[in-house]
Design a protein around this motif. Structure first.
Motif, short mmCIF file in Angstrom:
data_model
loop_
_atom_site.label_atom_id
_atom_site.label_comp_id
_atom_site.label_asym_id
_atom_site.label_seq_id
_atom_site.Cartn_x
_atom_site.Cartn_y
_atom_site.Cartn_z
N VAL A 134 0.81 -1.23 0.00
CA VAL A 134 0.00 0.00 0.00
C VAL A 134 0.83 1.27 0.00
N GLY A 135 2.15 1.14 0.14
CA GLY A 135 3.00 2.32 0.09
C GLY A 135 3.65 2.64 1.42
N GLN A 136 4.91 3.04 1.36
CA GLN A 136 5.64 3.38 2.58
C GLN A 136 5.06 4.60 3.30
N PRO A 137 4.53 5.60 2.58
CA PRO A 137 3.95 6.75 3.30
C PRO A 137 2.88 6.35 4.30
N PHE A 138 2.08 5.34 3.97
CA PHE A 138 1.07 4.88 4.93
C PHE A 138 1.72 4.36 6.19
N MET A 139 2.74 3.51 6.03
CA MET A 139 3.38 2.95 7.21
C MET A 139 4.12 4.01 8.02
N TRP B 120 -3.23 -1.61 11.56
CA TRP B 120 -2.69 -0.26 11.52
C TRP B 120 -3.77 0.72 11.05
N VAL B 121 -3.77 1.89 11.66
CA VAL B 121 -4.57 3.02 11.17
C VAL B 121 -3.63 4.19 10.99
N ALA B 122 -3.89 4.99 9.98
CA ALA B 122 -3.03 6.14 9.71
C ALA B 122 -3.38 7.28 10.64
N ALA B 123 -2.38 8.05 11.00
CA ALA B 123 -2.62 9.26 11.79
C ALA B 123 -3.56 10.18 11.02
N PRO B 124 -4.34 11.00 11.72
CA PRO B 124 -5.33 11.84 11.04
C PRO B 124 -4.73 12.75 9.97
N SER C 97 -8.50 11.79 -0.07
CA SER C 97 -9.64 12.46 -0.68
C SER C 97 -10.74 11.46 -1.03
N GLN C 98 -10.42 10.17 -1.04
CA GLN C 98 -11.41 9.13 -1.31
C GLN C 98 -11.05 7.89 -0.48
N PRO C 99 -12.02 7.02 -0.26
CA PRO C 99 -11.75 5.85 0.60
C PRO C 99 -11.05 4.72 -0.16
N ASP C 100 -9.87 5.02 -0.69
CA ASP C 100 -9.16 4.04 -1.52
C ASP C 100 -8.07 3.30 -0.77
N LEU C 101 -7.86 3.61 0.49
CA LEU C 101 -6.86 2.90 1.28
C LEU C 101 -7.50 2.45 2.58
N GLN C 102 -8.50 1.62 2.43
CA GLN C 102 -9.24 1.09 3.58
C GLN C 102 -9.41 -0.41 3.39
N GLN D 202 -14.23 16.58 3.86
CA GLN D 202 -14.72 15.30 3.35
C GLN D 202 -13.57 14.31 3.19
N ARG D 203 -12.59 14.39 4.04
CA ARG D 203 -11.44 13.49 3.97
C ARG D 203 -11.81 12.11 4.53
N HIS D 204 -11.02 11.12 4.15
CA HIS D 204 -11.29 9.74 4.56
C HIS D 204 -10.06 9.15 5.27
N PRO D 205 -10.28 8.37 6.32
CA PRO D 205 -9.15 7.74 7.01
C PRO D 205 -8.58 6.59 6.19
N ALA D 206 -7.34 6.22 6.49
CA ALA D 206 -6.68 5.08 5.85
C ALA D 206 -6.39 4.04 6.93
N TYR D 207 -6.61 2.77 6.60
CA TYR D 207 -6.38 1.74 7.60
C TYR D 207 -6.24 0.36 6.96
N VAL D 208 -5.53 -0.50 7.68
CA VAL D 208 -5.45 -1.93 7.37
C VAL D 208 -5.74 -2.62 8.70
N LEU D 209 -6.94 -3.16 8.85
CA LEU D 209 -7.38 -3.67 10.13
C LEU D 209 -7.85 -5.12 10.03
N TYR D 210 -7.62 -5.84 11.12
CA TYR D 210 -7.99 -7.25 11.20
C TYR D 210 -8.90 -7.44 12.41
N LEU D 211 -10.10 -7.89 12.16
CA LEU D 211 -11.07 -8.15 13.23
C LEU D 211 -11.26 -9.65 13.35
N GLU D 212 -11.07 -10.17 14.55
CA GLU D 212 -11.22 -11.60 14.79
C GLU D 212 -12.31 -11.82 15.84
N LEU D 213 -13.19 -12.76 15.55
CA LEU D 213 -14.27 -13.10 16.48
C LEU D 213 -14.74 -14.51 16.20
#
Length: 603
Positions: free
Chosen positions: A214-219, A237-241, A246-251, A280-291
């Motif tokens: 997804v790119g080093q800037p995200f990390m 991981w979630v990106a700092a605010p 501009s769009q939800p393309d890194l979720q 209208q900004r969008h957060p960026a994240y790579v998240l794992y939910l386990e249940l």
């Protein structure tokens, strides 16, 4: 006349739901490989996967006598009865993918189990050809898909350019690679190896894989997430605010290893970022939910991209609180320190609530005094106009500040040395230079203090002289009665006058000028869709944010060095002080290395 569809036509109809493009073929076959226990998966495509798509793995393979059955529709080894379906722990389970793919392509399946030679079986856009023939290979499975949609030209016309289809395959493979760090992946297109990802056993290796995909800037902007409660675990991981999109393309969200798109989860994450994300900004994240697999229904859509949680409210609250708590800790992180590792002395008892700053103008200059308001009314009294601006000056030096002998004793944001143009605060810390937007920083501090004051006294209720009656559906009226505690908690009194009529008799005092009917409808909509609502708090926070903005230090206000240092210390104590109320950063830093590079020192 009613007729039974031929198996071929039935499979082609099913293919319309499962096989949209080469990328969807790749997704289904990679999921099968993962379910088979593969530790290495190779994806090779030609001409965007339209001419050829080959997926090889080293999983446990398929026995000779099972090969013909593997291409039959509704044939699967993953579920046997309804109880299995209600607790599916595998990625695939429908038994439709191979039959659907085979009905619109020329497919060859080659597989071998441990200790035996391999065999293969083929199908070409029609009923499966059940001639199993030897095809020696090591343990695992290879699926070759050629001439996709060769017998359904109308479907083929809907495909995009080869480059676009190639990108879709790469995106599908990237998502699978992010979901399973214990598996190595290789991606080859037109004979060119685009990337090879080894197994990632360590946290550093996992972070490196995410950066690759997804790119080093995200990390660089990522905050590590690790939360567990009530049978739910969230990590990733979630990106700092400040790293918003501009769009939800890194979720990317993975539920029990399955990549999904879920409105409930998206809403919870947006709410967690509400206080620190602007416009209208969008957060960026790579998240794992386990249940528990029994707590989530994956049999919702043929593509398995959607899920349904048994207890939506529980999942929503867990996600929101976990991420909200994490983002609140983003204060004054330096490049070499995390929010948790900052050695900031605890605030005195009277400052534990991240108090705002009031200004005493009797001495002719603003006097920065951290205080703790006991009520909102006291805070409002402190929001007076500040002193007149100082005469414009490019740079105003202040009295020097003696830094501590040891870097360990220097606070994260250091000590103030000057004020620039009456707008920015310059400070020196152990790393280098810190530059603070005075108004933005003070705005956040004031805002958090106002929220704390309201939280302590709860939202006061104000009765309406004339109740507001509103027509609603019968379902909404029943919901308002069932969840009346939600409205009461925030100062609303909502009564049911009839099967389809509600009366709003009291509203929160702070929101007395807000349209009560609109707000109640929004809350009911949230309760129906997500099982919870943050609408009232969001409206309250908007008002408090405006109050904080008007009550904060204005540009060209002269501050003394002690006042500036007091601001820095409050920033270190205040939650979310890395961003103002509108999501803009409140400070930045330049290390000595970066400063040396600017002036070519050491060259």
């Amino acid at each position: 006349m009613i007729k039974v569809l031929s198996p071929r036509l039935a499979n082609q109809i099913a293919a319309g739901e499962v096989v949209e493009r080469p990328a969807s073929v790749a997704k289904e076959l990679i999921e099968n490989a993962l379910d088979a226990g593969a530790t290495r998966i190779r994806v090779e495509a030609e001409r965007g996967g339209i001419a050829s798509l080959v997926i090889s793995d080293d999983g446990h393979g398929i026995e000779q006598q099972q090969l013909a059955l593997a291409l039959a529709r509704h044939a699967t080894s993953k579920i046997q009865d309804l109880d299995d379906l209600e607790g599916v722990a595998t990625l695939g389970f429908r038994g439709e993918a191979l039959a659907s793919i085979a009905s619109v392509s020329r497919l060859t399946l080659t597989s071998a189990v441990e200790g035996e030679t391999g065999f293969c079986v083929s199908a070409e856009g029609r009923d499966m050809v059940a001639d199993v023939r030897p095809a020696p290979r090591n343990r695992g499975t290879t699926l070759e898909i050629r001439d996709l949609f060769f017998n359904t030209p109308a479907r083929r016309k809907f495909l995009k350019t080869e480059k676009t289809e190639q990108n879709h395959i790469q995106t599908a493979l990237s998502r699978q690679a992010m979901s399973r760090f214990d598996v190595g992946f290789e991606w080859v297109h037109d004979g060119k190896v685009h990337w090879q990802l080894p197994q990632a056993a360590t946290e550093a290796a996992r972070a490196a894989r995410i950066a690759k995909l997804v790119g080093q800037p995200f990390m660089d902007a990522a905050l590590s997430v690790e939360a567990e409660a009530i049978g739910l675990r969230l990590h990733g991981w979630v990106a700092a605010p400040t790293f918003s999109r501009s769009q939800p393309d890194l979720q990317y969200l993975f539920v029990n290893g399955r990549v999904v798109r879920d409105r409930l989860v998206g809403h919870a994450i947006r709410q967690a970022y509400r206080d620190v994300m602007y416009g209208q900004r969008h957060p960026a994240y790579v998240l794992y939910l386990e249940l528990d697999p029994a707590s989530v229904d994956v049999n919702v859509h043929p593509t398995k991209h959607e899920v349904r949680f048994r207890d939506q409210r529980l999942v929503h609250d867990f996600l929101f609180k976990s991420l909200h708590r994490l983002l609140a800790q983003v204060r004054t992180d330096m490049p070499s320190a995390s929010a948790e590792s900052l050695d900031v002395a605890p605030a005195p008892a009277q400052l534990q609530t991240q108090s705002p700053l009031t200004f005493n103008q009797s001495a002719g200059a603003p006097n920065y005094q951290p205080v703790r308001p006991s009520a909102v009314s006291e805070q409002l009294l402190g929001l007076a106009e500040l002193a007149a601006p100082v005469s414009p000056a490019v740079f105003e030096a202040r009295e020097p500040v003696a830094l501590a002998d040891s870097d360990d004793e220097i606070p994260p944001l250091g000590y103030a040395v000057a004020q620039l143009h009456g707008v920015y605060l310059l400070a020196q810390n152990s790393h280098g230079l810190v530059l603070v937007d005075i108004h933005a920083a003070h705005e956040r501090i004031t805002y958090e203090a106002l929220k704390t004051a309201h939280d302590e006294q709860r939202l006061a209720s104000r009765p309406l002289l004339l109740p507001v009656t509103m027509a609603v559906s019968e379902t909404e009226a029943e919901l308002a009665q069932e969840r009346s505690e939600v409205f009461a908690q925030f100062g609303f009194q909502v009564d049911c006058l009839g099967p389809e009529t509600l009366a709003v008799r009291a509203v929160p005092a702070l929101l007395q000028n807000a349209p009560a009917e609109s707000l109640v409808r929004d809350v009911l909509s949230d309760l129906q869709q997500y099982g919870t609502s943050e609408r009232i708090l969001a409206r309250r926070d908007e008002l408090l944010g405006t109050m904080a903005c008007h009550g904060s230090v204005r540009a060209n206000r002269r501050l003394t060095v002690p006042e500036m240092n007091a601001l820095l210390r409050d920033m270190e104590r205040t939650e979310r002080s890395g961003q103002c109320n509108h999501g803009r950063p409140t400070w930045t830093a330049l290390s000595m290395h970066e400063l040396d590079r600017l002036f070519l020192r050491g060259r």
